[in-house]
Design a protein around this motif. Structure first.
Motif, PDB file in Angstrom:
ATOM      1  N   HIS A  15      28.202  36.380  35.629  1.00 12.06           N
ATOM      2  CA  HIS A  15      28.038  37.580  34.471  1.00 12.06           C
ATOM      3  C   HIS A  15      26.388  37.987  34.693  1.00 12.06           C
ATOM      4  N   ALA A  17      32.515  36.724  37.377  1.00 13.68           N
ATOM      5  CA  ALA A  17      32.184  35.396  37.025  1.00 13.68           C
ATOM      6  C   ALA A  17      33.251  34.534  37.468  1.00 13.68           C
ATOM      7  N   GLU A  26      34.113  39.185  33.315  1.00 15.12           N
ATOM      8  CA  GLU A  26      34.671  38.013  33.681  1.00 15.12           C
ATOM      9  C   GLU A  26      35.223  37.805  35.077  1.00 15.12           C
ATOM     10  N   HIS A  80      29.537  30.765  37.720  1.00 14.94           N
ATOM     11  CA  HIS A  80      30.299  31.664  36.575  1.00 14.94           C
ATOM     12  C   HIS A  80      29.316  32.270  35.913  1.00 14.94           C
TER      13      HIS A  80
END
Ligand SMILES: [Zn+2]
Length: 552
Positions: free
Chosen positions: A343, A371, A368, A339
């Motif tokens: 980003h 991610a 987001e 995740h």
């Protein structure tokens, strides 16, 4: 870099207003760039040292940056050129929009702003020091969570649930005061209320969000009802009550936002003798996104005083991107490092020719989404089999429950996010209304959880997000929707596959290439929905999320 973007970046001659804006931007960036870098570094240092003096430095530097954006004369200039309609060069207009929004949200007058910050801090303090009680004995949040996860006695469960709501009564009046103060600030800036101001500065439109959330509601109604009925019968049997007697405390967390662990799924065993950092590095390398330089600057393992969570930070918009983790070799940290690196690659691969002000993700929820897209792989049976060298039997073990679990997790979260989005919208529209009832109307409508008979307490106020992260929660859902939309597009249009069955993405360099060219490089050059349209052929839609997790 894509050809279309080169054309976009190097436009033709400017008119007078455009020249003014350009000079403003040059001076602004020269001033703000070193300040933002210093603040980002200070914040990084504080997170890894945990020292109060380092946190003081962060507050000081954050305030300095804020002061730049609160300048009323500069805001007046930006407003004037924006309203003149003379700035037609697309890349300048885009920078102007981004700047205007950054200034707009900090135009709250200092006295009012101080009141808002002080009251927010006060409420937050109450949240962190208050302890609920069970039969007169204080309990921590962790103890409450533990009871809701494991206890089978309904009376004890209800006590724990009630204890989790006690903080609501302590903070509710203050939250309502805070909402009114925020609304007061928003009205002075010409908005109906703080919710509409927040969405406007985040380049989101209430009507657009309403439409997406309404569609999602319709599309998930039936499947959620069915899934929840299955879940309820399992829970009722477990707690030895009739399905009709199930109450909010029969779910496994205070808000029914998480998946009750009723389907046995323990993936940690598959990760315990692996190295999640190595796995992540290898995976990203295989899709053509190099993360070594990111990991070299990162801080990955637990240490005394260090921030116990995880995050990613872009220090300078020049390639110094770092992640903070507290890695252990288990499934949850596998998800987290995938995740956070999602980003990080988004930040790392912005095209250097994109102007500084636009060298960031198109939106907080688009980063987001990336991610989440990668984080989801830690439970993907095909991915796990190949990365962890699982046998076919092991893979089948994972498969038996992982699909069901993912569906449950996503649907439960979607319905919960609807409560948050719709409640918050109404909270700011009219903080004087009967909020206790409004909350339970929403919970009953979206989550299909019954209001305990005669319950009239500010249960909504026990959710800390209304205080610390106002008007933000919907972005989690939008991130999930976009992650699914990208997944669908990549499977069908980039990898040219019939279905996503067995898709692990391992070694698929087309994936990295697509994301770089269609999402990462442009940064915020395009409004988020324009970026999504360009990348996937259509604006953000809930259909693919429903496709992936509901219609299975
Ligand atoms: Zn994230």
């Amino acid at each position: 870099m894509m050809l279309t973007m080169s054309v976009f970046l190097f436009g033709c001659a400017h008119n007078a207003k455009e020249n003014d804006v350009e000079s403003f931007i040059t001076a602004h960036v020269e001033k703000i760039r070193p300040m933002e870098k210093e603040a980002a570094l200070a914040s990084w240092n504080a997170a890894i040292s945990g020292k109060p003096e380092d946190y003081d430095k962060v507050s000081e530097l954050t305030l300095k940056v804020r002061q730049v954006y609160s300048n009323p004369q500069e805001f007046a200039f930006l407003k004037d050129v924006k309203e003149s309609g003379q700035v037609r060069n697309a890349i300048l207009a885009r920078q102007l929009d981004v700047l205007y929004n950054s200034y707009l949200e900090t135009q709250i007058e200092p006295e009012l702003l101080k009141k808002i910050i002080d009251l927010g801090t006060e409420i937050e303090k109450n949240f962190s020091t208050f302890r609920g009680t069970i039969e007169g004995k204080k309990v921590t949040d962790n103890e409450i969570k533990e009871i809701l996860k494991t206890q089978t006695d309904s009376r004890k469960r209800s006590q724990a649930w009630l204890a989790s709501k006690q903080v609501g009564a302590i903070v509710a009046d203050d939250i309502i005061r805070l909402v009114k103060l925020r609304n007061q600030a928003a009205r002075k800036l010409g908005f109906d209320n703080y919710h509409t101001l927040s969405l406007a500065t985040a380049e989101q439109d209430v009507k657009e969000l309403d439409k997406i959330f309404d569609e999602l509601y319709e599309l998930t109604n039936e499947p959620f009802a069915k899934l929840k009925a299955d879940l309820d019968s399992i829970l009722a049997a477990k707690y030895d009550v009739a399905v009709t007697e199930l109450m909010p405390w029969h779910y496994h967390d205070p808000f029914f936002q998480e998946t009750p662990m009723v389907y046995d799924l323990d993936l940690d065993a598959y990760y315990e003798d692996k190295d999640v950092k190595e796995l992540a590095t290898e995976f990203y390398a295989g899709i053509g996104l190099a993360v070594e330089s990111i990991l070299a600057n990162s801080d990955l393992y637990e240490r005394e005083g260090k921030n116990p969570h995880a995050f990613c930070t872009d220090i300078d918009r020049e390639g110094d991107v770092r992640i903070l983790c507290n890695l252990k070799n288990n499934e949850s940290w596998m998800e987290t490092i995938l995740h956070e690196l999602g980003h990080a690659v988004y930040d790392k691969y912005h095209e250097p020719q994109v102007p500084y002000l636009l060298r960031e993700p198109a939106h907080i929820f688009t980063t987001e989404a990336i991610a989440m897209f990668f984080g989801r792989l830690s439970r993907n049976p095909a991915w796990m089999q190949q990365m962890l060298e699982l046998s076919d039997e092991q893979r089948m073990e994972v498969e038996k429950v992982s699909g069901k679990y993912a569906q449950l997790k996503q649907l439960i979260f979607a319905r919960w996010d609807m409560v948050m989005y719709n409640f918050e919208k109404q909270l700011y529209a009219n903080p004087e209304q009967d909020l206790n009832s409004l909350w339970w109307q929403m919970v009953e409508k979206y989550q299909l959880v019954k209001r305990p008979q005669g319950r009239n307490e500010p249960d909504w106020a026990a959710k800390i997000h209304f205080t610390i992260a106002p008007c933000y929660y919907h972005n989690y859902m939008l991130g999930e929707l976009l992650a699914s939309q990208l997944h669908h597009h990549i499977v069908h249009e980039i990898l040219k596959l019939e279905s996503d069955e067995n898709v692990s993405y391992i070694g698929r360099r087309e994936l990295g290439e697509f994301l770089r060219e269609s999402v990462f490089e442009a940064g915020a050059v395009y409004h988020w929905n324009e970026m999504i349209k360009r990348a996937t052929g259509e604006p953000l839609s809930p259909n693919y999320f429903v496709d992936q997790f509901v219609n299975r």
